[in-house]
Design a protein around this motif. Structure first.
Motif, PDB file in Angstrom:
ATOM      1  N   UNK A 235     -27.848  24.827  12.476  1.00 13.42           N
ATOM      2  CA  UNK A 235     -27.777  23.442  12.026  1.00 13.42           C
ATOM      3  C   UNK A 235     -28.870  22.654  12.744  1.00 13.42           C
ATOM      4  N   UNK A 236     -29.708  21.983  11.979  1.00 16.67           N
ATOM      5  CA  UNK A 236     -30.764  21.150  12.573  1.00 16.67           C
ATOM      6  C   UNK A 236     -30.901  19.884  11.745  1.00 16.67           C
ATOM      7  N   UNK A 237     -30.557  18.764  12.350  1.00 16.82           N
ATOM      8  CA  UNK A 237     -30.534  17.482  11.655  1.00 16.82           C
ATOM      9  C   UNK A 237     -29.675  17.603  10.398  1.00 16.82           C
ATOM     10  N   UNK A 238     -30.254  17.378   9.219  1.00 15.82           N
ATOM     11  CA  UNK A 238     -29.417  17.402   8.008  1.00 15.82           C
ATOM     12  C   UNK A 238     -29.663  18.651   7.163  1.00 15.82           C
ATOM     13  N   UNK A 239     -29.929  19.782   7.810  1.00  7.59           N
ATOM     14  CA  UNK A 239     -30.066  21.027   7.060  1.00  7.59           C
ATOM     15  C   UNK A 239     -29.320  22.150   7.773  1.00  7.59           C
ATOM     16  N   UNK A 240     -28.964  23.182   7.004  1.00  2.80           N
ATOM     17  CA  UNK A 240     -28.346  24.387   7.539  1.00  2.80           C
ATOM     18  C   UNK A 240     -29.142  25.583   7.043  1.00  2.80           C
ATOM     19  N   UNK A 241     -29.495  26.471   7.966  1.00  4.62           N
ATOM     20  CA  UNK A 241     -30.193  27.711   7.626  1.00  4.62           C
ATOM     21  C   UNK A 241     -29.229  28.865   7.845  1.00  4.62           C
ATOM     22  N   UNK A 242     -29.077  29.714   6.838  1.00  2.00           N
ATOM     23  CA  UNK A 242     -28.137  30.832   6.923  1.00  2.00           C
ATOM     24  C   UNK A 242     -28.869  32.155   6.751  1.00  2.00           C
ATOM     25  N   UNK A 243     -28.624  33.098   7.678  1.00  2.25           N
ATOM     26  CA  UNK A 243     -29.270  34.413   7.618  1.00  2.25           C
ATOM     27  C   UNK A 243     -28.274  35.479   8.072  1.00  2.25           C
ATOM     28  N   UNK A 244     -28.623  36.728   7.781  1.00  4.08           N
ATOM     29  CA  UNK A 244     -27.851  37.855   8.307  1.00  4.08           C
ATOM     30  C   UNK A 244     -28.592  38.498   9.469  1.00  4.08           C
ATOM     31  N   UNK A 245     -29.893  38.592   9.355  1.00  8.84           N
ATOM     32  CA  UNK A 245     -30.727  39.142  10.414  1.00  8.84           C
ATOM     33  C   UNK A 245     -32.169  39.056   9.980  1.00  8.84           C
ATOM     34  N   UNK A 246     -32.970  38.277  10.682  1.00  2.89           N
ATOM     35  CA  UNK A 246     -34.335  38.031  10.216  1.00  2.89           C
ATOM     36  C   UNK A 246     -35.136  37.292  11.282  1.00  2.89           C
ATOM     37  N   UNK A 247     -36.430  37.062  10.989  1.00  2.31           N
ATOM     38  CA  UNK A 247     -37.314  36.316  11.881  1.00  2.31           C
ATOM     39  C   UNK A 247     -37.771  35.049  11.155  1.00  2.31           C
ATOM     40  N   UNK A 248     -37.567  33.909  11.785  1.00  2.00           N
ATOM     41  CA  UNK A 248     -37.978  32.654  11.159  1.00  2.00           C
ATOM     42  C   UNK A 248     -38.212  31.590  12.210  1.00  2.00           C
ATOM     43  N   UNK A 249     -38.896  30.522  11.803  1.00  2.00           N
ATOM     44  CA  UNK A 249     -39.219  29.411  12.692  1.00  2.00           C
ATOM     45  C   UNK A 249     -38.687  28.121  12.085  1.00  2.00           C
ATOM     46  N   UNK A 250     -38.057  27.288  12.921  1.00  2.00           N
ATOM     47  CA  UNK A 250     -37.599  25.974  12.461  1.00  2.00           C
ATOM     48  C   UNK A 250     -38.286  24.901  13.289  1.00  2.00           C
TER      49      UNK A 250
END
Length: 383
Positions: A235-250
């Motif tokens: 959860x970051x500000x007004x968004x939600x990022x959902x993953x099972x297993x991965x590489x990402x940048x927020x």
């Protein structure tokens, strides 16, 4: 370039060709040969100048991805390439040669060192641990979990084998980096989180239930441990990022105006309000003014900070200076009527602030540091 300049570089070229140049001189030559306009008559014919130029050009172009279609961009990139190469030399105490070949230190009397591993861990009971001050080894225990700090500046959560830790209630922990700080956290599930400057992540001492939920303010790069039955959500500000297993940048800094989620590996679902989008590697989800969209991006540019680099591609001055402000822990003020110039290229985050300014000033800006305040003004150079 005057005759003295030409003679200096001609002599340096000779030493390079004959294998007598020091490693510092080789790097200096590689960085600045394409920046200065050295005429053929400046070097003796026996120096095989064409061959040397070809070798140097290949090395420089390889550093910057030379763009011949945009003169303004390519000129800046040539200087930026020099910066990338020279920063490593300067860290070892090397000096920059002025046009009159007088060695002078790049650092000024008033200067700021780059950021480093700095963070504060706040436990569920309110205890605060300054991670850059604490020694390696175990630094705390809570809810059946051992928290250790490694020699290279990471904190790791491990379940105590002798305790029924998962039966104990999880408590919320927070790691916060200040301006001028960064840190790596390995969460209880094995997920690795790289926190950028001025960022905060909150997470439980252990994950239970049907999800792994963390909260982020600022910027972080995630390498999420795979768990098909327990999705990882940020959860970051007004968004939600959902993953099972991965590489990402927020990137969710409140002063950036938008939230950017960039995917490097796997698949993620980004939700903001009633909208959602699933992105693939090489794509970025953007939340801007409550509008969610996606686009293709340059992954190297978007994650450059994690690799120790400032990367600018069509970036405006204020965007550049927000990154500088966070990494060097300085405040920035601007003179009125600054042009809307764009910046391209890369600069090492290991450089001192004065070294960054010397590169940025090639774009006709002037940076004055007084205490912890940087004043930016427009200073066009005479043609």
């Amino acid at each position: 370039m005057n005759d003295l300049d030409k003679r200096y570089f001609a002599d340096l070229l000779k030493r390079y060709r004959n294998g007598k140049a020091t490693e510092e001189e080789k790097n200096f030559l590689v960085a600045y040969y394409n920046v200065f306009d050295i005429n053929e008559d400046a070097v003796d014919e026996t120096d095989n100048t064409d061959a040397i130029k070809r070798r140097l050009k290949l090395r420089i172009d390889g550093q910057i991805g030379f763009n011949k279609t945009n003169h303004y961009k390519s000129v800046w990139l040539r200087y930026a390439a020099a910066a990338v190469i020279l920063i490593g030399i300067m860290a070892g105490g090397y000096t920059f040669f002025s046009r009159k070949h007088k060695a002078q230190q790049l650092a000024t009397v008033s200067d700021v060192a780059p950021g480093s591993n700095k963070a504060v861990l706040t436990l569920g009971n309110g205890q605060r641990i300054v991670l850059d001050d604490s020694g390696k080894g175990e630094i705390a225990r809570q809810a059946g979990i051992s928290i250790t700090k490694t020699a290279n500046g990471q904190i790791i959560y491990k379940t105590e084998s002798s305790a029924s830790s998962l039966e104990q209630p999880a408590v919320q922990n927070t790691v916060s980096t200040p301006k001028g700080g960064q840190y790596t956290v390995i969460l209880p599930d094995g997920t690795r989180v790289f926190l950028n400057a001025a960022s905060t992540i909150t997470y439980p001492s252990h994950f239970a239930g049907n999800q792994r939920l963390v909260k982020l303010n600022g910027e972080a790069y995630f390498e999420v441990a795979k768990n098909k039955v327990m999705p990882f959500r940020v959860i970051s500000n007004n968004q939600v990022v959902e993953v099972l297993g991965t590489h990402f940048n927020i990137n969710a800094y409140t002063d950036e105006g938008s939230i950017k989620t960039t995917l490097l590996e796997g698949s993620v679902k980004v939700t903001s309000g009633i909208s959602s989008v699933t992105i693939k590697p090489g794509q970025q989800a953007v939340v801007n003014n409550n509008t969610l969209s996606s686009k293709q991006v340059d992954l190297d540019e978007e994650t450059a900070w994690k690799n120790g680099v400032f990367a600018f591609e069509d970036a405006d001055l204020r965007s550049v200076m927000r990154q500088v402000s966070r990494w060097y822990d300085v405040d920035v003020v601007y003179d009125d009527s600054l042009p809307d110039d764009k910046f391209y290229g890369e600069i090492s985050r290991n450089s001192k602030l004065s070294e960054v300014f010397k590169i940025l000033e090639l774009n006709n800006f002037k940076f004055t540091l007084k205490g912890k305040t940087v004043t930016v003004s427009y200073a066009p150079k005479a043609l």
